[in-house]
Design a protein around this motif. Sequence first.
Motif, mmCIF file in Angstrom:
data_model
loop_
_atom_site.group_PDB
_atom_site.id
_atom_site.type_symbol
_atom_site.label_atom_id
_atom_site.label_comp_id
_atom_site.label_asym_id
_atom_site.label_seq_id
_atom_site.Cartn_x
_atom_site.Cartn_y
_atom_site.Cartn_z
ATOM 1 N N GLY A 92 15.508 15.930 -16.951
ATOM 2 C CA GLY A 92 14.416 16.433 -17.775
ATOM 3 C C GLY A 92 13.131 16.638 -17.008
ATOM 4 N N LEU A 93 12.036 16.637 -17.730
ATOM 5 C CA LEU A 93 10.711 16.908 -17.170
ATOM 6 C C LEU A 93 9.914 15.623 -17.016
ATOM 7 N N SER A 94 8.996 15.630 -16.070
ATOM 8 C CA SER A 94 8.084 14.499 -15.874
ATOM 9 C C SER A 94 6.652 15.009 -15.796
ATOM 10 N N TYR A 95 5.748 14.190 -16.295
ATOM 11 C CA TYR A 95 4.315 14.475 -16.182
ATOM 12 C C TYR A 95 3.655 13.213 -15.656
ATOM 13 N N THR A 96 3.028 13.314 -14.488
ATOM 14 C CA THR A 96 2.514 12.126 -13.812
ATOM 15 C C THR A 96 1.043 12.281 -13.472
ATOM 16 N N GLN A 97 0.283 11.211 -13.760
ATOM 17 C CA GLN A 97 -1.110 11.147 -13.326
ATOM 18 C C GLN A 97 -1.189 10.220 -12.127
ATOM 19 N N TYR A 98 -1.597 10.761 -10.997
ATOM 20 C CA TYR A 98 -1.791 9.989 -9.775
ATOM 21 C C TYR A 98 -3.289 9.774 -9.557
ATOM 22 N N GLU A 99 -3.658 8.530 -9.312
ATOM 23 C CA GLU A 99 -5.049 8.213 -8.984
ATOM 24 C C GLU A 99 -5.073 7.526 -7.618
ATOM 25 N N SER A 100 -5.636 8.206 -6.636
ATOM 26 C CA SER A 100 -5.698 7.660 -5.286
ATOM 27 C C SER A 100 -7.102 7.157 -4.979
ATOM 28 N N LYS A 101 -7.165 6.032 -4.264
ATOM 29 C CA LYS A 101 -8.442 5.443 -3.875
ATOM 30 C C LYS A 101 -8.384 5.006 -2.422
ATOM 31 N N ALA A 102 -9.524 5.094 -1.757
ATOM 32 C CA ALA A 102 -9.652 4.614 -0.376
ATOM 33 C C ALA A 102 -11.002 3.940 -0.222
ATOM 34 N N SER A 103 -11.049 2.854 0.537
ATOM 35 C CA SER A 103 -12.314 2.138 0.692
ATOM 36 C C SER A 103 -12.346 1.380 2.017
ATOM 37 N N LYS A 104 -13.578 1.087 2.411
ATOM 38 C CA LYS A 104 -13.829 0.287 3.616
ATOM 39 C C LYS A 104 -14.866 -0.775 3.245
ATOM 40 N N HIS A 105 -14.524 -2.045 3.496
ATOM 41 C CA HIS A 105 -15.402 -3.154 3.122
ATOM 42 C C HIS A 105 -15.756 -3.990 4.351
ATOM 43 N N GLU A 106 -16.977 -4.501 4.334
ATOM 44 C CA GLU A 106 -17.444 -5.418 5.380
ATOM 45 C C GLU A 106 -17.722 -6.767 4.737
ATOM 46 N N GLU A 107 -17.251 -7.843 5.384
ATOM 47 C CA GLU A 107 -17.439 -9.185 4.829
ATOM 48 C C GLU A 107 -17.991 -10.130 5.893
ATOM 49 N N HIS A 108 -18.872 -11.019 5.434
ATOM 50 C CA HIS A 108 -19.405 -12.088 6.286
ATOM 51 C C HIS A 108 -19.182 -13.421 5.573
ATOM 52 N N GLU A 109 -18.583 -14.362 6.280
ATOM 53 C CA GLU A 109 -18.290 -15.686 5.726
ATOM 54 C C GLU A 109 -18.950 -16.748 6.594
ATOM 55 N N LEU A 110 -19.751 -17.602 5.965
ATOM 56 C CA LEU A 110 -20.492 -18.627 6.693
ATOM 57 C C LEU A 110 -19.523 -19.591 7.386
ATOM 58 N N VAL A 111 -19.738 -19.815 8.677
ATOM 59 C CA VAL A 111 -18.846 -20.666 9.463
ATOM 60 C C VAL A 111 -18.848 -22.095 8.928
ATOM 61 N N SER A 112 -20.010 -22.609 8.606
ATOM 62 C CA SER A 112 -20.132 -24.010 8.182
ATOM 63 C C SER A 112 -19.731 -24.238 6.721
ATOM 64 N N ASN A 113 -19.595 -23.172 5.940
ATOM 65 C CA ASN A 113 -19.231 -23.304 4.534
ATOM 66 C C ASN A 113 -18.572 -21.998 4.082
ATOM 67 N N ASP A 114 -17.236 -21.994 4.031
ATOM 68 C CA ASP A 114 -16.530 -20.750 3.733
ATOM 69 C C ASP A 114 -16.658 -20.316 2.274
ATOM 70 N N ASP A 115 -17.335 -21.112 1.443
ATOM 71 C CA ASP A 115 -17.611 -20.692 0.076
ATOM 72 C C ASP A 115 -18.771 -19.698 0.013
#
Length: 215
Positions: A132-155
């Motif tokens: 039979g037939l198909s109808y598809t919605q494709y949603e593509s996403k791309a991202s780039k993130h930068e993170e900094h975590e404190l050495v003395s306290n990873d929270d």
Amino acid sequence: MNKSVLAILAASSFSVSAAPYVGLEYGFGTTDHDIETSFKADGVTLNPELEDGIFGGFVGYSLNDSWAVELGYSQFDLDDSRSKNLGIVDIDGQNYHHEMDWDSSIKAKQITFAPVFSHALNDKWTTKFKAGLSYTQYESKASKHEEHELVSNDDVEMGSTLFHSSEKNNELGAMFSVGAEYKILPQLTIGANAKYQLDSYANTASINLGSTYYF
């Protein structure tokens, strides 16, 4: 008179065999597509792949012992990501772990409509063929993130999005399936099928397990 009797008999036999049904299935497979996310400045290329399986459900109506029509729904996600530890940096006199993350994903929501041909092998086993037939919605996403975590306290963390993009595509395609089901109760079956769906955006091949209830 004879024609009227034959028409009544035909209508009666049709109404006896005609019945609605519902089902659920879960499958595993692969998706082939041309979507490739490239972060050229970072030397990172991502190609989302199917990892968590395909969840689906369907409702159908049996016209007689051999033929039915069926409306189905399924959804699945394709993902790929990379992370890179860039060492320790000093921010306002404190040391932080510096990490960069790249992500690419495709979410697919698919509706199918197909006639179904069934062939009973015996009183327990039945083969099924769909096209039979198909109808598809494709949603593509791309991202780039930068993170900094404190050495003395990873929270203690700081994060920022350096790049984000999204795009939607709606595609009309085709679906083919062949499978079999086993009757465990008069109205309940379990089964498996091999399915192939294709359109101009992607092609998906899967093996699915499921259960169907006939009213």
